[in-house]
Design a protein around this motif. Structure first.
Motif, PDB file in Angstrom:
ATOM      1  N   ILE A 119      -0.074   7.163 -18.738  1.00 18.96           N
ATOM      2  CA  ILE A 119       0.614   8.398 -18.360  1.00 18.96           C
ATOM      3  C   ILE A 119      -0.116   9.130 -17.237  1.00 18.96           C
ATOM      4  N   LEU A 120      -1.443   9.193 -17.326  1.00 22.36           N
ATOM      5  CA  LEU A 120      -2.225   9.983 -16.372  1.00 22.36           C
ATOM      6  C   LEU A 120      -2.115   9.474 -14.937  1.00 22.36           C
ATOM      7  N   LYS A 121      -1.877   8.172 -14.771  1.00 23.76           N
ATOM      8  CA  LYS A 121      -1.879   7.627 -13.409  1.00 23.76           C
ATOM      9  C   LYS A 121      -0.497   7.593 -12.748  1.00 23.76           C
ATOM     10  N   LEU A 122       0.546   8.042 -13.438  1.00 24.71           N
ATOM     11  CA  LEU A 122       1.899   7.979 -12.884  1.00 24.71           C
ATOM     12  C   LEU A 122       2.061   8.732 -11.554  1.00 24.71           C
ATOM     13  N   PRO A 123       1.577   9.974 -11.426  1.00 19.12           N
ATOM     14  CA  PRO A 123       1.751  10.678 -10.140  1.00 19.12           C
ATOM     15  C   PRO A 123       1.097   9.948  -8.969  1.00 19.12           C
ATOM     16  N   VAL A 124      -0.080   9.413  -9.195  1.00 19.97           N
ATOM     17  CA  VAL A 124      -0.795   8.703  -8.127  1.00 19.97           C
ATOM     18  C   VAL A 124      -0.058   7.426  -7.735  1.00 19.97           C
ATOM     19  N   GLU A 125       0.466   6.718  -8.728  1.00 19.14           N
ATOM     20  CA  GLU A 125       1.224   5.489  -8.455  1.00 19.14           C
ATOM     21  C   GLU A 125       2.444   5.776  -7.587  1.00 19.14           C
ATOM     22  N   TYR A 126       3.175   6.827  -7.913  1.00 16.96           N
ATOM     23  CA  TYR A 126       4.399   7.126  -7.167  1.00 16.96           C
ATOM     24  C   TYR A 126       4.075   7.540  -5.730  1.00 16.96           C
ATOM     25  N   LEU A 127       3.050   8.367  -5.546  1.00 22.92           N
ATOM     26  CA  LEU A 127       2.662   8.772  -4.194  1.00 22.92           C
ATOM     27  C   LEU A 127       2.268   7.559  -3.354  1.00 22.92           C
ATOM     28  N   HIS A 128       1.554   6.617  -3.965  1.00 21.27           N
ATOM     29  CA  HIS A 128       1.154   5.422  -3.236  1.00 21.27           C
ATOM     30  C   HIS A 128       2.366   4.559  -2.894  1.00 21.27           C
ATOM     31  N   TYR A 129       3.308   4.469  -3.813  1.00 23.36           N
ATOM     32  CA  TYR A 129       4.530   3.692  -3.561  1.00 23.36           C
ATOM     33  C   TYR A 129       5.249   4.204  -2.319  1.00 23.36           C
ATOM     34  N   LYS A 130       5.337   5.512  -2.157  1.00 24.72           N
ATOM     35  CA  LYS A 130       6.081   6.112  -1.047  1.00 24.72           C
ATOM     36  C   LYS A 130       5.409   5.907   0.303  1.00 24.72           C
ATOM     37  N   LYS A 131       4.167   5.441   0.307  1.00 20.76           N
ATOM     38  CA  LYS A 131       3.500   5.142   1.578  1.00 20.76           C
ATOM     39  C   LYS A 131       3.955   3.802   2.158  1.00 20.76           C
ATOM     40  N   TYR A 132       4.545   2.947   1.324  1.00 24.07           N
ATOM     41  CA  TYR A 132       5.112   1.641   1.717  1.00 24.07           C
ATOM     42  C   TYR A 132       4.090   0.713   2.366  1.00 24.07           C
ATOM     43  N   ARG A 133       2.847   0.784   1.927  1.00 24.57           N
ATOM     44  CA  ARG A 133       1.843  -0.152   2.444  1.00 24.57           C
ATOM     45  C   ARG A 133       2.063  -1.562   1.910  1.00 24.57           C
ATOM     46  N   TRP A 134       2.895  -1.684   0.896  1.00 28.40           N
ATOM     47  CA  TRP A 134       3.170  -2.984   0.279  1.00 28.40           C
ATOM     48  C   TRP A 134       4.245  -3.764   1.024  1.00 28.40           C
ATOM     49  N   VAL A 135       4.880  -3.166   2.030  1.00 30.35           N
ATOM     50  CA  VAL A 135       5.969  -3.832   2.752  1.00 30.35           C
ATOM     51  C   VAL A 135       5.362  -4.720   3.841  1.00 30.35           C
ATOM     52  N   LYS A 136       4.933  -5.926   3.452  1.00 33.42           N
ATOM     53  CA  LYS A 136       4.274  -6.853   4.391  1.00 33.42           C
ATOM     54  C   LYS A 136       4.747  -8.280   4.147  1.00 33.42           C
ATOM     55  N   ASN A 137       4.965  -8.995   5.249  1.00 35.32           N
ATOM     56  CA  ASN A 137       5.252 -10.427   5.185  1.00 35.32           C
ATOM     57  C   ASN A 137       3.924 -11.163   5.339  1.00 35.32           C
ATOM     58  N   LEU A 138       3.397 -11.707   4.259  1.00 36.28           N
ATOM     59  CA  LEU A 138       2.067 -12.334   4.263  1.00 36.28           C
ATOM     60  C   LEU A 138       2.073 -13.716   4.870  1.00 36.28           C
ATOM     61  N   THR A 139       3.239 -14.292   5.126  1.00 35.34           N
ATOM     62  CA  THR A 139       3.307 -15.653   5.641  1.00 35.34           C
ATOM     63  C   THR A 139       3.275 -15.698   7.162  1.00 35.34           C
ATOM     64  N   VAL A 140       3.439 -14.559   7.827  1.00 41.61           N
ATOM     65  CA  VAL A 140       3.575 -14.534   9.294  1.00 41.61           C
ATOM     66  C   VAL A 140       2.367 -15.155   9.975  1.00 41.61           C
TER      67      VAL A 140
END
Length: 452
Positions: free
Chosen positions: A427-448
């Protein structure tokens, strides 16, 4: 737009439902152990629940390896590069076999030392030693089967992977009853029967995987890749897997520390915590299935170069995870009377603890569902594996565990209060997880940058 949405849901649930079913079947083994050993006596239940913490720690390594494999395999499979997936399989398999062998040797030759980590009660230690010695052989089988089943999920064979894994689990449950109680004229084996049932079931699982591997035109284990791993992929695998492994160890050791804290609060606390843990694992299966399916769905889109579609899918998955968590929590509350009825052999004190623990577990489901989708699913799919490590390290070891230790041993608060504190982690880490999600650093094509 409607056609694309329908395609998304078909693809997601084609992955989620088999994975959720397999998670459920695996959790049922723990449930059957708890139920059947609880019918023998409370000490047998408590001893095995502590002994299985060794396998829990091993499962953390498997989780890290399979997540690391999925990071690359899902993207390369989405790109249509079967050869790269086979190279990833060989890299992961080499590491898995080494880790499994280490756990096998430790459990076979040092079971007493391992049990002493989790409890100081001599009776529980003596009961857990023969279980660990016998069940250790299953670790060797799992080192191969679990990795190949993971690759099957990432290469279009999620249903078959579930069939093989679930068949092993069903066999385990049946053998539990036969060997623990000595059905069919066999000798009653008690705790040793539970261990032997696991060894036989995992052996059969490995045989099923071997039969699948014999088929043509599928992702296979290639000896040439085992002998000479691809350097680029090996580097990428360790780059994305090591943070996940560190995260799993930090998180898992934290969960194990929870068991250590409860283990030093008495037999009643251990027994109640064991049943609550089994119930929590059973109910959270669908949430974990969504998390695992999310990683594959997002990874396929990223590997195909569909970055905007991956972002759109990510938003849908977040909303689905919230609904899944709420429904799972409500379902756990609805099942509480039935769970308490099955736990009727516990002492009055342990049953009182368990009743409160089940209510506490219901809110835990919401955080678990969202975290599984974001950290283990969406973030890892795009190679963003470091966030989970930092988040769990701070949340568990700087916040939750110190609070739990203070609550248990300094302030000496009641067992249910300590259990509540220890279950604040998701429960305690939910706000941090959502803020990180909205930064979209995970949107990467690793095969390029990894043309092979």
């Amino acid at each position: 737009m409607k056609r694309q949405r329908d395609l998304f849901y078909r693809k997601l649930f084609a992955l989620v439902l088999p994975m959720a079913l397999q998670n459920l079947m695996t959790a049922l083994v723990g449930a059957s152990d708890a139920l059947m050993l609880g019918l023998l006596d409370q000490s047998s239940l408590s001893a095995v629940s502590l002994a299985t913490q060794v396998q829990f720690v091993l499962s953390l390594f498997y989780a890290a390896l399979t997540i690391g494999a999925t990071v690359l395999a899902a993207q390369y499979w989405g790109k249509g590069d079967k050869e790269a997936v086979e190279k990833v399989l060989a890299i992961v398999l080499r590491v898995s076999v080494i880790i499994s062998t280490v756990f096998f040797l430790a459990s076979l030759f040092m079971p007493g030392l391992l049990m002493c980590i989790f409890t100081g009660e001599e009776e529980l230690i003596l009961l857990g030693i023969p279980y660990l010695r016998l069940v250790s052989w299953s670790y060797l089988f799992m080192g191969i089967s679990q990795i190949y089943l993971c690759i099957m999920k990432n290469s279009g064979r999620a249903f078959l992977s579930t069939v093989y894994g679930s068949s092993s689990v069903i066999l385990n449950i049946i053998l539990n009853a036969v060997l623990i109680f000595g059905l069919g004229g066999l000798q009653e084996m008690g705790i040793r029967g539970a261990a032997l049932a696991t060894v036989i079931a995992r052996g059969i699982e490995l045989l099923l995987v071997a039969a699948e591997h014999a088929k043509k035109d599928i992702v296979r284990i290639r000896w040439k890749y085992l002998r000479q791993p691809d350097r680029v992929l090996r580097k990428d695998f360790y780059h994305y897997t090591m943070p996940v492994l560190a995260n799993e160890i930090i998180w898992g050791c934290g969960i194990t520390m929870f068991s250590v804290i409860m283990g030093h609060m008495g037999n009643d606390a251990v027994a109640a915590n064991s049943i609550a843990g089994v119930a929590k694992n059973l109910i959270s299966c669908f949430c974990l299935g969504i998390g695992a399916g999310s990683g594959i769905v997002i990874g396929n889109e990223l590997g195909s170069g569909n970055l905007e579609r991956a972002k759109e899918y990510g938003g849908r998955l977040c909303r689905i995870s919230v609904v899944s968590g709420v429904v799972s929590g409500a379902f756990l509350l609805a099942c509480s009377p039935l769970i308490l009825r099955f736990a009727s052999n516990l002492s009055v004190q342990a049953q009182g603890y368990l009743r409160i623990m089940l209510y506490i577990c219901s809110y835990y489901m919401i955080g678990k569902s969202i975290s599984a989708t974001l950290i283990a699913g969406i973030f890892c799919a795009g190679g963003d594996t470091r966030f989970g490590l930092i988040c769990d390290a701070v949340n568990m070891w700087i916040v939750v565990i110190p609070m739990g230790l203070l609550a248990a041993f300094v302030f000496q608060l009641p067992v249910p209060v300590v259990f509540f504190v220890l279950n604040l982690d998701e429960i305690l880490k939910l706000p941090v997880e959502y803020l990180h999600y909205k930064k979209y650093r995970w949107v990467k094509n690793l095969t390029v940058s990894n043309e092979l």
